[in-house]
Design a protein around this motif. Structure first.
Motif, PDB file in Angstrom:
ATOM      1  N   LEU A  34      17.490 -13.924  38.049  1.00 43.26           N
ATOM      2  CA  LEU A  34      16.414 -13.869  39.033  1.00 43.26           C
ATOM      3  C   LEU A  34      16.602 -14.920  40.126  1.00 43.26           C
ATOM      4  O   LEU A  34      16.279 -14.675  41.282  1.00 43.26           O
ATOM      5  N   VAL A  35      17.117 -16.084  39.758  1.00 41.06           N
ATOM      6  CA  VAL A  35      17.382 -17.124  40.761  1.00 41.06           C
ATOM      7  C   VAL A  35      18.364 -16.595  41.803  1.00 41.06           C
ATOM      8  O   VAL A  35      18.184 -16.819  43.007  1.00 41.06           O
ATOM      9  N   CYS A  44      10.509 -12.807  43.187  1.00 43.54           N
ATOM     10  CA  CYS A  44      10.754 -12.523  41.776  1.00 43.54           C
ATOM     11  C   CYS A  44       9.638 -13.084  40.914  1.00 43.54           C
ATOM     12  O   CYS A  44       8.979 -14.045  41.294  1.00 43.54           O
ATOM     13  N   THR A  45       9.477 -12.465  39.755  1.00 47.72           N
ATOM     14  CA  THR A  45       8.467 -12.892  38.792  1.00 47.72           C
ATOM     15  C   THR A  45       9.100 -13.007  37.412  1.00 47.72           C
ATOM     16  O   THR A  45       9.867 -12.142  37.015  1.00 47.72           O
ATOM     17  N   LEU A  94      10.164 -22.391  49.949  1.00 49.41           N
ATOM     18  CA  LEU A  94       9.975 -22.033  48.546  1.00 49.41           C
ATOM     19  C   LEU A  94       8.486 -21.993  48.259  1.00 49.41           C
ATOM     20  O   LEU A  94       7.774 -22.958  48.494  1.00 49.41           O
ATOM     21  N   LYS A  95       8.002 -20.842  47.771  1.00 49.95           N
ATOM     22  CA  LYS A  95       6.599 -20.684  47.399  1.00 49.95           C
ATOM     23  C   LYS A  95       6.543 -20.343  45.921  1.00 49.95           C
ATOM     24  O   LYS A  95       7.266 -19.469  45.459  1.00 49.95           O
ATOM     25  N   VAL A  96       5.671 -21.028  45.197  1.00 52.83           N
ATOM     26  CA  VAL A  96       5.585 -20.858  43.758  1.00 52.83           C
ATOM     27  C   VAL A  96       4.129 -20.699  43.347  1.00 52.83           C
ATOM     28  O   VAL A  96       3.261 -21.418  43.825  1.00 52.83           O
ATOM     29  N   GLY A 125       2.417  -0.445  45.124  1.00 52.46           N
ATOM     30  CA  GLY A 125       2.497  -0.338  43.672  1.00 52.46           C
ATOM     31  C   GLY A 125       2.756  -1.655  42.975  1.00 52.46           C
ATOM     32  O   GLY A 125       2.939  -1.700  41.766  1.00 52.46           O
ATOM     33  N   CYS A 126       2.773  -2.761  43.728  1.00 57.23           N
ATOM     34  CA  CYS A 126       2.979  -4.083  43.133  1.00 57.23           C
ATOM     35  C   CYS A 126       1.635  -4.684  42.756  1.00 57.23           C
ATOM     36  O   CYS A 126       0.627  -4.403  43.395  1.00 57.23           O
TER      37      CYS A 126
END
Length: 137
Positions: A34-35, A44-45, A94-96, A125-126
């Protein structure tokens, strides 16, 4: 919990197949891939699901600062290492967000005072969470 169950891939060589995997194996089979996508610009989740007491927190966090640290600290370490190694012509944002669903309530783990979180489905659909803090750096 020195080891956790690995159910990510059945494509491991027979000689290394095992019911249990180390934190680094879990990260390499799931988080590291994912990274790579994040560094290509995708959202990504990482989602841990299971009954209480099955090791979700251990898998995600582990023991911070130790060899058995979990997926989240390894993701952060890798992202910042890749940013440091990248060409200086790139700029990164970067958002977390960090949340948990417990007893059917969504909790913001970065901003625990935020109690009015709702999960919605977007037109694409997300699933999104309205009100979840996005920590940007």
């Amino acid at each position: 919990y020195p080891l956790c169950a690995l159910a990510v891939s059945d494509e491991r060589p027979v000689s290394t197949q095992s019911t249990w995997a180390s934190q680094s194996e879990v990260y390499n089979e799931s988080g590291r891939k994912l990274v790579d996508r994040v560094m290509e610009g995708y959202n990504c989740t990482i989602f841990a699901y299971g009954q209480t007491g099955t090791g979700k927190t251990y898998t995600m966090e582990g023991e911070l600062g130790s060899p058995i640290r979990g997926i989240v600290p390894r993701v952060v370490e890798t992202i910042f290492r890749l940013i440091e190694e990248s060409d200086e012509i790139y700029e990164f944002v970067l958002k977390v967000s960090y949340c948990e669903i417990y007893k059917e309530k969504l909790r913001d783990l970065i901003n625990p005072k935020n109690r009015s979180l709702k999960i919605r489905e977007s037109k694409a659909g997300c699933f999104i969470s309205k009100g979840l803090l996005k920590y940007a750096r």
